[in-house]
Design an enzyme around this catalytic site. Structure first.
Site, short mmCIF file in Angstrom:
data_model
loop_
_atom_site.label_atom_id
_atom_site.label_comp_id
_atom_site.label_asym_id
_atom_site.label_seq_id
_atom_site.Cartn_x
_atom_site.Cartn_y
_atom_site.Cartn_z
CG PHE A 180 -1.80 1.30 1.17
CD1 PHE A 180 -2.99 1.31 0.46
CD2 PHE A 180 -1.38 2.48 1.77
CE1 PHE A 180 -3.75 2.47 0.36
CE2 PHE A 180 -2.13 3.65 1.68
CZ PHE A 180 -3.33 3.64 0.98
CG ASP A 265 5.75 4.10 1.82
OD1 ASP A 265 5.74 4.86 2.82
OD2 ASP A 265 4.78 3.96 1.05
CE LYS A 294 -0.97 7.15 6.77
NZ LYS A 294 -0.53 6.20 5.76
#
Ligand SMILES: *Cc1c(COP(=O)(O)O)cnc(C)c1O
Length: 441
Positions: A180, A265, A294
């Protein structure tokens, strides 16, 4: 992992979180938790309004939050809930952290946006601090995680053509099954989640899927056109999947030998979540590029970044890439404060120590309604025995008991509380899970 008495970790974190907990009226004596009142018309109306006027690309739990502090949120009914999702780790430092709010307020009154057409007096310091935290030279500031991923794809391709010497138009990037990395058309092009990609084609070429956790398969897929390997050090959305211990070190060895960039990531795994600054630190590897997002925005503004050395990020030239809001002074001020907190090592330490406790408690539920627990630090994926019910059902019952968690992939629920959470609050969350499992069992 070893369990250390978290009482040893005395900090502003602990105090702040304890304050939040002490005001909580939902648990104890005559708790509403065991039999919550039916939601009021206000909750109902607010949800109905969203249903009517928002695209239905989410399926939220039926709670309407109106304020929050530390690890706790309060809904429009005045009920308090322990936030064990932390906005998918965007709230690693908790709701309303005073230092972050102060940084944002100060900056709001001075300067919020210049665009990169001009310099601003906050961006350089943020970039220098973030690069130093990562042990790298340079930062490419963007806003959302998906933009950081897209930016890294462009940087890796340009590096491939200009430095590695890949033939024009042939650059290939290896990605892992179950990945993802965001929601843009290019990113979903290399997802293998049908829900994320079906009906959104045609797809962007130039990516190849390899099994996650299998370095032999990864090495076999590398050819002369391969410019990068893009992976999550722990796969978050896939259910907090932790690869074998030697996987990332092997990926690092292989990519170095084959002149391929290693892009980690760390948008969800980084910035304290796993008990280290980066999950890569936990396994002793240094990627060529870190992707961050985030928590970098402190739960206040969207801030993301690609962080790497000059020999890679230096390939970009003026006019080749950009973002109107990327690197804005408000984002830079909040991001600088986030880095300042991580420089102390305190959030990472809390995550490591309290995470050991969380994992010990969750692990004890295996065989009692839980089939597996995975993760690192204050990040746990808990597989619910499908015989008991779905992950969604468990989350709804946890919500009724004052704990917010979120399911993923049907039967997994994830725990990712803000790192300001206390040991007692973690116990409370696991107690409620235990009670729900008993109810369903
Ligand atoms: C959330 C996430 C993204 C995308 O971030 P957005 O800010 O939602 O675009 C990318 N990669 C990983 C690993 C993530 O968890």
């Amino acid at each position: 992992m070893t369990t250390t008495d978290p009482a040893e970790v005395t900090s502003s974190y602990e105090q702040r979180s304890a304050e939040g907990a002490s005001g909580h009226a939902g648990f104890g004596g005559h708790s509403w938790a065991a039999s919550p009142d039916a939601p009021s018309a206000r909750t109902h109306d607010l949800i109905a309004q969203e249903d009517e006027h928002l695209a239905h690309n989410y399926h939220p739990l039926p709670v309407v939050v109106s304020s929050a502090e530390g690890a706790w949120v309060t809904d429009v009914e005045g009920r308090r809930y322990l936030d064990c999702l932390a906005a998918y780790s965007a709230l690693n430092f908790g709701h309303g952290h005073p230092a972050l709010i102060e940084a944002a307020k100060q900056q709001l009154d001075r300067l919020t946006l210049t665009s990169r057409a001009f310099h601003n007096d906050r961006l350089g310091e943020f970039a220098a601090a973030l690069a130093r935290l990562a042990g790298k030279d340079m930062v490419l500031p963007m806003n959302t995680g998906a933009e950081a991923v897209e930016s890294a794809v462009k940087v890796a391709r340009a590096w491939g053509y200009r430095v590695k010497g890949v033939a024009p138009g042939r650059a290939k990037i290896l990605v892992a099954a179950g990945n993802f990395h965001g929601r843009t058309t290019t990113i979903i092009s290399f997802s293998d989640d049908e829900q994320a990609r079906a009906d959104f084609g045609p797809y962007t070429p130039g990516f190849e899927l390899v099994p996650y956790g299998d370095s032999v398969a990864l090495e076999a897929a590398i050819d002369e056109d391969t410019v990068a390997v893009l992976i999550e050090p722990i796969q978050g959305e896939a259910g907090i999947l932790v690869p074998p211990a030697d996987y990332l070190p092997e990926v690092r060895r292989i990519t170095r030998e084959r002149d391929v960039l290693f892009i980690a990531d760390e948008i969800q795994s980084g910035l304290g979540r796993t008990g280290a600054t980066f999950q890569c630190d936990n396994v002793g590897v240094v990627p060529d590029l870190y992707l961050l997002g985030k928590a970098l925005g402190g739960g206040i503004v969207p801030v993301s970044a690609v962080v790497g050395d000059r020999d890679v990020l230096g390939v970009l030239r003026p006019g080749e890439h950009g973002s109107t809001f990327g690197g804005n002074p408000l984002a830079a001020s909040v991001g600088r404060e986030v880095v300042r907190m991580l420089e102390t090592g305190e959030p990472q330490q809390r995550s490591r120590e309290l995470g050991a406790h969380l994992h010990a408690r969750l692990g004890a539920l295996i065989g009692r309604g839980v089939t597996a627990v995975r993760g690192a630090g204050l990040w746990a994926g808990v597989d619910i025995d499908p015989a008991l019910g779905t992950g969604r059902e468990v989350c709804e019952r946890m919500m009724d008991r004052g704990v917010l968690v979120k399911d993923t992939h049907g039967s997994t629920i994830r725990f990712a509380p803000p790192l300001v959470v206390t040991r007692e609050e973690l116990d409370l969350a696991v107690d409620q899970l235990e009670a729900v499992l008993t109810e369903l069992g």
